[in-house]
Design a protein around this motif. Sequence first.
Motif, PDB file in Angstrom:
ATOM      1  N   LEU C  92       0.847  -1.187   0.000  1.00 20.32           N
ATOM      2  CA  LEU C  92       0.000   0.000   0.000  1.00 20.32           C
ATOM      3  C   LEU C  92       0.885   1.240   0.000  1.00 20.32           C
ATOM      4  CD1 LEU C  92      -2.903   1.171   0.294  1.00 20.32           C
ATOM      5  CD2 LEU C  92      -2.533   1.147   2.744  1.00 20.32           C
ATOM      6  N   PHE C  94       1.439   5.256  -0.322  1.00 14.94           N
ATOM      7  CA  PHE C  94       0.794   6.559  -0.245  1.00 14.94           C
ATOM      8  C   PHE C  94       1.701   7.610  -0.872  1.00 14.94           C
ATOM      9  CE2 PHE C  94      -2.610   5.153   2.603  1.00 14.94           C
ATOM     10  CZ  PHE C  94      -3.630   5.971   2.158  1.00 14.94           C
ATOM     11  N   LEU C 139      14.352   2.496  -1.127  1.00 11.16           N
ATOM     12  CA  LEU C 139      14.378   2.796   0.304  1.00 11.16           C
ATOM     13  C   LEU C 139      13.130   2.287   1.017  1.00 11.16           C
ATOM     14  CD1 LEU C 139      15.818   6.424   0.137  1.00 11.16           C
ATOM     15  CD2 LEU C 139      17.002   4.361   0.903  1.00 11.16           C
ATOM     16  N   ARG C 142      12.357  -1.478   2.077  1.00 16.70           N
ATOM     17  CA  ARG C 142      13.016  -2.043   3.253  1.00 16.70           C
ATOM     18  C   ARG C 142      12.063  -2.207   4.419  1.00 16.70           C
ATOM     19  NH1 ARG C 142      18.375  -1.817   2.347  1.00 16.70           N
ATOM     20  NH2 ARG C 142      18.531  -1.219   0.167  1.00 16.70           N
ATOM     21  N   ARG C 143      10.958  -1.490   4.374  1.00 17.16           N
ATOM     22  CA  ARG C 143       9.962  -1.601   5.442  1.00 17.16           C
ATOM     23  C   ARG C 143       8.674  -2.142   4.846  1.00 17.16           C
ATOM     24  NH1 ARG C 143      13.710  -1.785   7.559  1.00 17.16           N
ATOM     25  NH2 ARG C 143      15.009  -0.149   8.421  1.00 17.16           N
ATOM     26  N   SER C 144       7.869  -2.730   5.695  1.00 19.23           N
ATOM     27  CA  SER C 144       6.630  -3.275   5.155  1.00 19.23           C
ATOM     28  C   SER C 144       5.424  -2.701   5.881  1.00 19.23           C
ATOM     29  CB  SER C 144       6.640  -4.800   5.269  1.00 19.23           C
ATOM     30  OG  SER C 144       6.728  -5.131   6.630  1.00 19.23           O
ATOM     31  N   GLY C 145       4.256  -3.029   5.379  1.00 14.66           N
ATOM     32  CA  GLY C 145       2.997  -2.632   6.017  1.00 14.66           C
ATOM     33  C   GLY C 145       2.876  -1.134   6.150  1.00 14.66           C
ATOM     34  N   VAL C 146       2.474  -0.699   7.345  1.00  9.61           N
ATOM     35  CA  VAL C 146       2.201   0.710   7.545  1.00  9.61           C
ATOM     36  C   VAL C 146       3.489   1.529   7.450  1.00  9.61           C
ATOM     37  CG1 VAL C 146       2.381   0.645  10.054  1.00  9.61           C
ATOM     38  CG2 VAL C 146       0.968   2.358   8.980  1.00  9.61           C
ATOM     39  N   TYR C 147       4.638   0.896   7.757  1.00 15.90           N
ATOM     40  CA  TYR C 147       5.903   1.622   7.665  1.00 15.90           C
ATOM     41  C   TYR C 147       6.245   1.925   6.211  1.00 15.90           C
ATOM     42  CZ  TYR C 147       6.569   0.709  12.588  1.00 15.90           C
ATOM     43  OH  TYR C 147       6.421   0.701  13.935  1.00 15.90           O
ATOM     44  N   VAL C 150       4.012   4.817   5.278  1.00 19.32           N
ATOM     45  CA  VAL C 150       4.479   6.098   5.824  1.00 19.32           C
ATOM     46  C   VAL C 150       5.725   6.568   5.087  1.00 19.32           C
ATOM     47  CG1 VAL C 150       5.456   7.226   7.859  1.00 19.32           C
ATOM     48  CG2 VAL C 150       3.430   5.793   8.086  1.00 19.32           C
ATOM     49  N   LEU C 151       6.646   5.642   4.770  1.00 15.77           N
ATOM     50  CA  LEU C 151       7.855   6.042   4.053  1.00 15.77           C
ATOM     51  C   LEU C 151       7.526   6.631   2.682  1.00 15.77           C
ATOM     52  CD1 LEU C 151      10.657   3.429   4.721  1.00 15.77           C
ATOM     53  CD2 LEU C 151      10.861   5.902   4.812  1.00 15.77           C
ATOM     54  N   LEU C 153       4.834   7.957   1.825  1.00 17.33           N
ATOM     55  CA  LEU C 153       4.166   9.240   2.084  1.00 17.33           C
ATOM     56  C   LEU C 153       5.172  10.351   2.359  1.00 17.33           C
ATOM     57  CD1 LEU C 153       1.068  10.315   3.342  1.00 17.33           C
ATOM     58  CD2 LEU C 153       2.651  10.594   5.196  1.00 17.33           C
ATOM     59  N   THR C 154       6.183  10.051   3.178  1.00 13.35           N
ATOM     60  CA  THR C 154       7.142  11.108   3.520  1.00 13.35           C
ATOM     61  C   THR C 154       7.905  11.563   2.268  1.00 13.35           C
ATOM     62  OG1 THR C 154       8.838   9.494   4.076  1.00 13.35           O
ATOM     63  CG2 THR C 154       7.520  10.324   5.884  1.00 13.35           C
ATOM     64  N   PHE C 155       8.291  10.609   1.410  1.00 10.68           N
ATOM     65  CA  PHE C 155       9.009  11.017   0.196  1.00 10.68           C
ATOM     66  C   PHE C 155       8.102  11.876  -0.692  1.00 10.68           C
ATOM     67  CE2 PHE C 155      11.502   7.039   1.130  1.00 10.68           C
ATOM     68  CZ  PHE C 155      12.632   7.719   1.514  1.00 10.68           C
ATOM     69  N   MET C 158       7.685  15.340   0.787  1.00 11.10           N
ATOM     70  CA  MET C 158       8.887  16.169   0.606  1.00 11.10           C
ATOM     71  C   MET C 158       8.855  16.824  -0.774  1.00 11.10           C
ATOM     72  SD  MET C 158      11.721  13.681   2.325  1.00 11.10           S
ATOM     73  CE  MET C 158      13.202  14.583   1.930  1.00 11.10           C
TER      74      MET C 158
END
Lengths: 439, 316, 412
Positions: C92, C94, C139, C142-147, C150-151, C153-155, C158
Amino acid sequence: MERRDVLKGAGAAGIAGLAGCIGGGGGSSEYPELGNYPVEGDEVTLGFNVPQSGAYASEGNDELRAYNLAVEHLNNGGGWVDMWDDLSSGGILDKTVTSVSGDTATDPATAEESATQMIRSDGAIMITGGVSSSVAISQQKLCQQERVQFMSCLTHSNATQGADCVRYGFREMHNAYMTGKALAPILVDQFGEDQNFYSMYADYTWGTSNRDSMKEFLEERGWNQVEAAPTPLGTSDFSPYMQDVPREETDVLLLIHFGADAANSIPAAFDAGLDDDMEIVVPLYDKIAANAASDNIDGVLGTVDWNWQVDNEYSNAFTEAYREAEGTAPSYAARLAYSATMRYAAAVERAETFYPPEVIREMEDQTYSNTGIGEAEARACDHQSMRDVYVVEGLPVEEQTDDALLSVVGTTDRDTAGYACDAGPAANCELGTYGDEDN
Amino acid sequence: MVDVAGILITGLQQGAIYALLGIGLTIILGTMQFLNLAHGALYLVGAYTGLLVVREISVQEGALAGIVADPTAFGIGSSFLVALVVTPILMFAIGVAMERFVARPLYDRSEVEQLLLTFGLALIVEELARQLIGSQPFSSYAPEELFGVVVSGQANIPFVGQYPRWRFVVIGLTFLLIGATYLVIERTDFGMVVKAGTRDSEMVRLLGIDITRSYALVFGVGAALAGLAGLVGGTIIDVAPGIGTNNALVPAFLTVVVGGAGSVVGAIVGGIVLGMVAAVFQFQAPQWSQIVLFGFVAVFLLVRPEGLFGSVEVGE
Amino acid sequence: MSDDARTDGGTATADPNLVDRLVAAKHSERFVAVVSLVGLLAMPFLLIDVLGVFDDLIGVGLGGFVGLPTLILAFGIVAVGYNLLLGYTGLLSFGHAALFGAAAYAAGIFSNEVVASPVLAILVGVVAATLLAWPIGFLSIRRSGVYFAVLTLTFGQMLYFYAFGPGAWLTNGDDGYTPFAVPGGAEIAGAVPTSDSLSDLFFDLTGLTLTLTDGLDVTVGYVLTALIGVAAIVTAHRIIKSPYGLILKAIGQNEQRVAFIGMDVFRYKLMAFVLSGVFAGAGGGIYALSKAGLTVHPNATLYWIVSGDFVIMTALGGVGSLAGPLLGAVVFEYIALVVQGITIPIIDFQIGSLWRLLLGLAFVLVVAFFPDGIYGALSSLGERIAERFGTESPTGDGPRPVEDVEETGGDD
């Protein structure tokens, strides 16, 4: 005649067996199809695209009230319709006026979407509205493409009828350049020579053109800009920005904010105690801003398009009609809206057709004095009205009433505030085509 | 000239609101493994509740005028106090209802489905606010005075200089709320459930604790905190339908991932860290402040995915 | 057709009837290409002319307008690619607004600074989005699910705030950027304006007047868009049907199991992300073309809510199917741009801003009750009908068509 017009004229019929319509159009077929012309049926639709959400929603809702009042008057008489020779009740060219309204959300992308629907789905022959110059500019670009007239309402950026001007757009409001010309001498007169000023401006075309024009005319008179700080449109917490203003160096703070932005930034400036160290000036004042800061605005200077206290028969007639309908005195956003609708209707009546190029030609180089702002001239070279600029200041709290927070302290006449067709913003203006050049 | 104290205060004030939002989100996430994208909507409801109470009670001809015998006796200050009582109660009830009717059917659904459905719910709440109250922004409703003490205008503080008084009240108030929440979680049975639940909800169930009731409680408290964040936020920023998604949802999630999912202390520290990061750049280079904030979180997530105080990643 | 079905009904036959053949052919690439081409070219007619009949009939403005189909396709192509990520790989994101928006800006800037060629500009958009998708994906994965969410989303945020403030020298900030701001606008091969309609083109070529309805008289730009749309659909189909697509699907269902059998999960996920970026780039480029002479604004392209729109389109139409996301884009944009303008007669009620509420409700209801989206619900209905009228032995003793056998692992 342009190829496209031939095609549209013939091609609109289609397989549904509507071929009977060709050449019809209620006898108004002396011109080819263009944009949403001809207007079919006994109704004509105007599009009122105003911010109903976002930072300028209050002004947008004021505009909408005045637009509806204008429609009411055009259909049933009243207000300027009874005073202008060009106008009479019963609609425009005997077609009943209906309207569609949209929400620009104070955002050019949303505004463009909403205007597209008005043009394509609702068949609006003219679109008007917009607070925020970037919104006005995005809409008038679309209108130029679609050959639908756009009557700018509240837009004060130099670009609107400067670098981004279009043939299909007209603006009655003054602009940042005229504000600078009108305000700078008064500021120098009031606060003295050699002052340091700090501009805080909304970061889009309106803010940047006010920043530039104020800088140009103040530095011309020996003032010095300390810094110019942008703030995003729609900021509601200005306190960090206010903490950033250098108190020792700054003599005058220019708050180039409007609507909800101004309603937040002016009190924030006073909350931060900046008024102890410097003078605060709001180059473009606004009823909402004055309201929010009413405790503090005593003597704060700025310009407005108009104020209901301006005393002439058209000004008074509009104020009275608006007050009767809404129970309060109108803001200048309302006057601009009302005036834009009436001026368009009158131009159509004079042209005796809705055919846009003819209506546009009717408005070009027109000198008029019936919109409550004294004598003005809608120029052909840049479609900007050359007009007087009103300089106002905030009243002391004890003299304020619900309707009167500001008082007009001076009128800079249009020869002083204005500029030639090859100067100022007009020098950058290329209007574009009427759309009937090949006829 | 940059005054460090000014940055600290701005950061603290913003961070404290983030922390309130983050605590609410993190206890729900930690206890129930439930991802609530409607958390911003709770903030929105809180802000509008504050708006209604403050405007309607303070104004003589307001909707509540009949209820109060002499409305003029209630200044705008005391109506803020009324809002301070009404908001958490109302939001607690909304939270309990939300647990029952929204969250419970979704506990067994996938993480993605939880996100999608609560995102849809957030849209619906935002639109209801738009339809019922209007899309125009209302200016913030900071009171003039509380308990007879003037809280508007600016105070002259040593080292800081002129600073709006209300900001100090906001900092004090939010830290009071944060402290109270912290105590409740550390010292009460309810807190035990939250703490145990965030570590191992199976264990809590095995110990015979009625976890369903506790879930409702946790959700209620989380919602109340989000609502209080909205109430406090509404005294600083304009209240408009978009603030839930624009000003609350994203910061809440950033706070939780920085603090560590499920950690109350993490949410507090995370919120303040983010508030500080944003504040430093708001003074130095305002245009870069949001970019740096998001960049900070991105780097943080890559370097320390478990967060400041978290032990595990949710969904890993 | 139904007669055919009845005579064959119940008996296993070596010669499958028409319905069966259609069901089977559904999976062949040529069929997908033809159907999507016909569908995309028919879309303006359906939206504008067919629905437009109601405007006169019952006075409700259900008809779409010229320009709507292009917008639908711009978003639809993004959603088709997004589905590779969400629907198959189960990621997922964002942050797809960043890819879409970057492509729109890149295409727009290219059109003004280099050459106002629509095809090249869209290509530049694709390249920009792909180049951006690589590091963001590298980048974030490297994280899954909600992380992961969020990652991304942050990119994305920015980039959004950069475009608004510090990057205004490039993007024109809050005023918006005008792509193809050249005299003549966007022209294919420097001669044919994309805003020309087919009848214009016909007139230019032959000097004769061609009479078409609004829906059939599409613009050259739309034809170009539809061709790209077909290419996108066929590409997505090929990816889904390939072993590659199977692995993506397996990752979506159980990542660990895929890792256990020695697959490089990271690499596959990254490729899925980058591929979805290619689609987002094409969509962004088309969006810029549709805004020729108008305004591309950060709020409409880069903001994370736009990513949310892609999520809604994909989930509303149906994750895990080829046509679902496209259908989702049609429904989304139709509600956003047409339903909003509808005034219900008699009670004279204007839907106006209620459209978002309607969309939110539709979205929640579909996700809650039809996890496979509108398309999933429709196709299961269709299957039931096919079963009813087709041979009644789907698992059948009769020989299955070759295409179908070879596609058993697939799912569309």
